[in-house]
Motif scaffolding. Sequence first.
Motif, PDB file in Angstrom:
ATOM      1  N   ASP A   2     -42.278 -20.689  86.529  1.00 60.31           N
ATOM      2  CA  ASP A   2     -40.910 -21.037  86.860  1.00 60.31           C
ATOM      3  C   ASP A   2     -39.975 -20.053  86.155  1.00 60.31           C
ATOM      4  N   TRP A   3     -39.278 -19.226  86.930  1.00 63.61           N
ATOM      5  CA  TRP A   3     -38.432 -18.165  86.368  1.00 63.61           C
ATOM      6  C   TRP A   3     -37.266 -18.708  85.560  1.00 63.61           C
ATOM      7  N   LYS A   4     -36.718 -19.851  85.973  1.00 62.44           N
ATOM      8  CA  LYS A   4     -35.606 -20.421  85.214  1.00 62.44           C
ATOM      9  C   LYS A   4     -36.054 -20.801  83.810  1.00 62.44           C
ATOM     10  N   LEU A   5     -37.198 -21.432  83.709  1.00 62.11           N
ATOM     11  CA  LEU A   5     -37.714 -21.798  82.384  1.00 62.11           C
ATOM     12  C   LEU A   5     -38.087 -20.555  81.584  1.00 62.11           C
ATOM     13  N   PHE A   6     -38.681 -19.579  82.253  1.00 65.85           N
ATOM     14  CA  PHE A   6     -39.106 -18.356  81.575  1.00 65.85           C
ATOM     15  C   PHE A   6     -37.914 -17.607  80.990  1.00 65.85           C
ATOM     16  N   LEU A   7     -36.834 -17.477  81.745  1.00 67.45           N
ATOM     17  CA  LEU A   7     -35.701 -16.661  81.322  1.00 67.45           C
ATOM     18  C   LEU A   7     -34.640 -17.407  80.508  1.00 67.45           C
ATOM     19  N   PHE A   8     -34.513 -18.718  80.692  1.00 63.94           N
ATOM     20  CA  PHE A   8     -33.382 -19.404  80.085  1.00 63.94           C
ATOM     21  C   PHE A   8     -33.742 -20.510  79.106  1.00 63.94           C
ATOM     22  N   SER A   9     -34.994 -20.920  79.047  1.00 64.66           N
ATOM     23  CA  SER A   9     -35.401 -21.982  78.140  1.00 64.66           C
ATOM     24  C   SER A   9     -35.900 -21.400  76.818  1.00 64.66           C
ATOM     25  N   SER A  15     -46.851 -14.830  76.015  1.00 66.91           N
ATOM     26  CA  SER A  15     -47.834 -13.897  75.478  1.00 66.91           C
ATOM     27  C   SER A  15     -47.199 -12.537  75.224  1.00 66.91           C
ATOM     28  N   ARG A  16     -47.956 -11.659  74.559  1.00 62.18           N
ATOM     29  CA  ARG A  16     -47.475 -10.293  74.324  1.00 62.18           C
ATOM     30  C   ARG A  16     -47.235  -9.572  75.641  1.00 62.18           C
ATOM     31  N   LYS A  17     -48.114  -9.794  76.602  1.00 63.35           N
ATOM     32  CA  LYS A  17     -47.972  -9.134  77.901  1.00 63.35           C
ATOM     33  C   LYS A  17     -46.661  -9.526  78.568  1.00 63.35           C
ATOM     34  N   GLN A  18     -46.353 -10.815  78.586  1.00 62.73           N
ATOM     35  CA  GLN A  18     -45.100 -11.273  79.181  1.00 62.73           C
ATOM     36  C   GLN A  18     -43.904 -10.717  78.421  1.00 62.73           C
ATOM     37  N   TRP A  20     -43.734  -7.854  76.656  1.00 64.09           N
ATOM     38  CA  TRP A  20     -43.576  -6.423  76.946  1.00 64.09           C
ATOM     39  C   TRP A  20     -43.100  -6.186  78.370  1.00 64.09           C
ATOM     40  N   LEU A  21     -43.656  -6.925  79.332  1.00 63.92           N
ATOM     41  CA  LEU A  21     -43.227  -6.730  80.721  1.00 63.92           C
ATOM     42  C   LEU A  21     -41.749  -7.057  80.893  1.00 63.92           C
ATOM     43  N   PHE A  22     -41.272  -8.132  80.267  1.00 64.02           N
ATOM     44  CA  PHE A  22     -39.860  -8.469  80.346  1.00 64.02           C
ATOM     45  C   PHE A  22     -39.005  -7.360  79.740  1.00 64.02           C
ATOM     46  N   ASN A  23     -39.371  -6.891  78.557  1.00 66.09           N
ATOM     47  CA  ASN A  23     -38.561  -5.882  77.883  1.00 66.09           C
ATOM     48  C   ASN A  23     -38.580  -4.539  78.609  1.00 66.09           C
ATOM     49  N   ILE A  24     -39.722  -4.156  79.150  1.00 65.44           N
ATOM     50  CA  ILE A  24     -39.788  -2.902  79.910  1.00 65.44           C
ATOM     51  C   ILE A  24     -38.974  -3.016  81.197  1.00 65.44           C
ATOM     52  N   ILE A  56     -24.590 -10.129  79.648  1.00 63.70           N
ATOM     53  CA  ILE A  56     -25.294 -10.779  80.758  1.00 63.70           C
ATOM     54  C   ILE A  56     -26.737 -11.105  80.377  1.00 63.70           C
ATOM     55  N   PHE A  57     -27.416 -10.195  79.702  1.00 64.86           N
ATOM     56  CA  PHE A  57     -28.839 -10.370  79.409  1.00 64.86           C
ATOM     57  C   PHE A  57     -29.130 -10.893  78.006  1.00 64.86           C
ATOM     58  N   LEU A  58     -28.113 -11.239  77.242  1.00 61.98           N
ATOM     59  CA  LEU A  58     -28.341 -11.704  75.880  1.00 61.98           C
ATOM     60  C   LEU A  58     -29.155 -12.992  75.844  1.00 61.98           C
ATOM     61  N   TRP A  59     -28.799 -13.956  76.656  1.00 63.86           N
ATOM     62  CA  TRP A  59     -29.512 -15.245  76.654  1.00 63.86           C
ATOM     63  C   TRP A  59     -30.992 -15.086  77.020  1.00 63.86           C
ATOM     64  N   PRO A  60     -31.328 -14.394  78.131  1.00 65.00           N
ATOM     65  CA  PRO A  60     -32.757 -14.211  78.419  1.00 65.00           C
ATOM     66  C   PRO A  60     -33.496 -13.429  77.332  1.00 65.00           C
ATOM     67  N   MET A  61     -32.853 -12.426  76.737  1.00 63.52           N
ATOM     68  CA  MET A  61     -33.516 -11.673  75.665  1.00 63.52           C
ATOM     69  C   MET A  61     -33.808 -12.564  74.472  1.00 63.52           C
ATOM     70  N   LEU A  62     -32.843 -13.401  74.094  1.00 64.16           N
ATOM     71  CA  LEU A  62     -33.056 -14.315  72.975  1.00 64.16           C
ATOM     72  C   LEU A  62     -34.098 -15.374  73.303  1.00 64.16           C
ATOM     73  N   ALA A  63     -34.100 -15.862  74.545  1.00 64.34           N
ATOM     74  CA  ALA A  63     -35.076 -16.886  74.952  1.00 64.34           C
ATOM     75  C   ALA A  63     -36.499 -16.343  74.897  1.00 64.34           C
ATOM     76  N   ILE A  64     -36.714 -15.136  75.420  1.00 64.93           N
ATOM     77  CA  ILE A  64     -38.060 -14.548  75.420  1.00 64.93           C
ATOM     78  C   ILE A  64     -38.500 -14.265  73.988  1.00 64.93           C
ATOM     79  N   GLN A  65     -37.592 -13.723  73.177  1.00 63.79           N
ATOM     80  CA  GLN A  65     -37.956 -13.432  71.794  1.00 63.79           C
ATOM     81  C   GLN A  65     -38.273 -14.724  71.029  1.00 63.79           C
ATOM     82  N   THR A  66     -37.504 -15.765  71.242  1.00 70.42           N
ATOM     83  CA  THR A  66     -37.760 -17.041  70.575  1.00 70.42           C
ATOM     84  C   THR A  66     -39.127 -17.596  70.971  1.00 70.42           C
ATOM     85  N   LYS A  67     -39.450 -17.525  72.252  1.00 68.56           N
ATOM     86  CA  LYS A  67     -40.752 -18.027  72.706  1.00 68.56           C
ATOM     87  C   LYS A  67     -41.894 -17.198  72.141  1.00 68.56           C
TER      88      LYS A  67
END
Length: 155
Positions: A2-9, A15-18, A20-24, A56-67
Amino acid sequence: MDWKLFLFSFDGRVSRKQFWLFNIAQFGLFVILKIVLTGKIDFTHRDLFSIIYLVIFLWPMLAIQTKRWHDRNKPGTWGFINGVPFGTLWSIVELGFLEGTVGENRFGRDPLEGVQRRYNFSREFTWTQNLWAFGFLFLIFFFILAWAIAQVFIK
């Protein structure tokens, strides 16, 4: 997924793969939009486009890093380490290269559950080890800063 949960929750683990793929993908989108909209590649982050992109991308960046911190079995408040000297380097090493907790931890299920791993161990640092590592990085920063100040006043 679920992209909403992945990007905003901020709940769960990635995982490391997810990570790195998000950051790249995020960096690639930044470069492409910067070239298209400004016509140049300048990574000084002092222009209006970079500020808008960051907002614009601050929230998803923080969410992925937190997870990702959660996958290392640490609270998301560890993200504040990016604000101290050499903290970003620490984050890149710990989030990008070190394996997460094997199996379920206090933050949720293992994102690699059912996937064959190369190694069957997980390295988690104790509070004392983290304190020693932070102290060592602080000393390195202090000596570099002292050297730079000395260079200014010696001349």
